[in-house]
Scaffold this active site. Sequence first.
Site, short mmCIF file in Angstrom:
data_model
loop_
_atom_site.label_atom_id
_atom_site.label_comp_id
_atom_site.label_asym_id
_atom_site.label_seq_id
_atom_site.Cartn_x
_atom_site.Cartn_y
_atom_site.Cartn_z
N ARG A 47 36.20 27.28 55.89
CA ARG A 47 36.57 26.03 55.22
C ARG A 47 36.43 24.81 56.13
NH1 ARG A 47 41.47 28.23 51.31
NH2 ARG A 47 40.02 29.00 49.74
N LYS A 65 40.01 41.44 32.54
CA LYS A 65 40.56 41.33 31.19
C LYS A 65 39.98 40.18 30.38
CE LYS A 65 45.36 42.25 31.68
NZ LYS A 65 46.44 41.44 32.28
N GLY A 119 36.74 34.18 42.24
CA GLY A 119 37.01 34.68 43.59
C GLY A 119 36.35 36.02 43.88
#
Length: 401
Positions: free
Chosen positions: A38, A201, A358
């Site tokens: 980052r 899901k 992610g």
Amino acid sequence: MNYNKKSVRDVDVKGKKVLCRCDFNVPIKEGVITSDVRINAALPVLKYMLDQGAAVIACSHLGKPKGEIKPALSMKIVAKRISELLGKEVKIAESLDPVSEEAQQIAKNLQPGEIMLLENLRFDKGEEKNDPAFAKKLADMADLYVSDAFGTVHRAHASTAGVADYLPAVCGFLIEKELGTMGKALADPARPFVAILGGAKVSDKLNVINNLLEKVDTLIIGGGMAYTFLAAKGYGVGESLLDSEKIDYCKDMMKKAEEKGVKLLLPVDTVVAKSFPDPIDGAIEVKTVAADAIPADMQGLDIGEKTRELFANAAKTAKTVVWNGPMGVFENPTLAKGTIAVAQALADSDAITIVGGGDSAAACEQLGFAEKITHISTGGGASLEFLEGKELPGIACLLDK
Ligand code: ADP
Ligand code: MG
């Protein structure tokens, strides 16, 4: 939502004090930063502004101090690391209060080409509450606001949206890239536009499915969420992951696809096992069956070979591909083939390829395909809300082009 926003390249930063919201929420273990990803990602925009003669007041949150000062989450070690990687002193106040008198004084005296880092913004309760008084204190230090922490743009916090009430607001290079690729894909995609959705899901990605059906030419559904669609088609899915309350929703989405003329591709075969792997990467015995022939006592854990080909071929003909969510339990090598096939198809394609989410982003990195993807979105939650077509407060507050 308008994605055409001004960036730091569109304004003059020379001689200005620039408040730059970065994502320095780095992983720290026993007082040591364990990944510079980052920080490295933020360096180009910081260097650019410093080279242009701006005085840069960088800021970020770190961890979850929840509005209280927690010395273990101080930005001091981050300042030290940025300084090492940037090859330049990064000033930081001793005080742990991000808007202390001391910090304000350092900001006031900051010269063109100099950089300081504020303390952890979430040490102040005002940050996450988007308290105008806190936002104003931040804004008062600067002449211009540069927003470059994509991972937090879906949240209206003082440093991600509130400060824009007091300062002209533009994006940095990272958000510029997110808008230029993902924003463009959603607003004005090169066609055919193919979206590939997977993951655990249906309920996690209801709005994503619904929104993408408005935009794409082909929607591909794999991963755990595919079985609810297969159930909606009337197939038995055995012990596979099933969002039983979402079967009607899947029926609605299949109908919507038909009405919109969107091609909806579901698995035609699936890799099944007697039980979920335990441990997740442990040895497992599997076989491949047709999508309408899943044995009652087995569960689908990856897409089968024919489906891999079907999905990969659909991706190959596309000009824009957006992918969110693995095709199977990719954490297990035996069940990673579907996810690898999709990642490979994207890597081989000349299309604009965008990966969000992610786990899918991690899968691309782990499998070594990251370099060959046009854009891997850095914000998990933010990229999902982006694909949902939601208005993101941290983007909406920026100046239009
Ligand atoms: P992303 O983070 O990319 O948005 P998700 O978090 O929605 O993806 O889903 C990733 C998870 O879905 C992974 O942990 C993977 O093991 C799981 N998964 C994928 N396919 C299946 C399946 N058939 N059955 C159970 N879990 C699955
Ligand atoms: Mg995930």
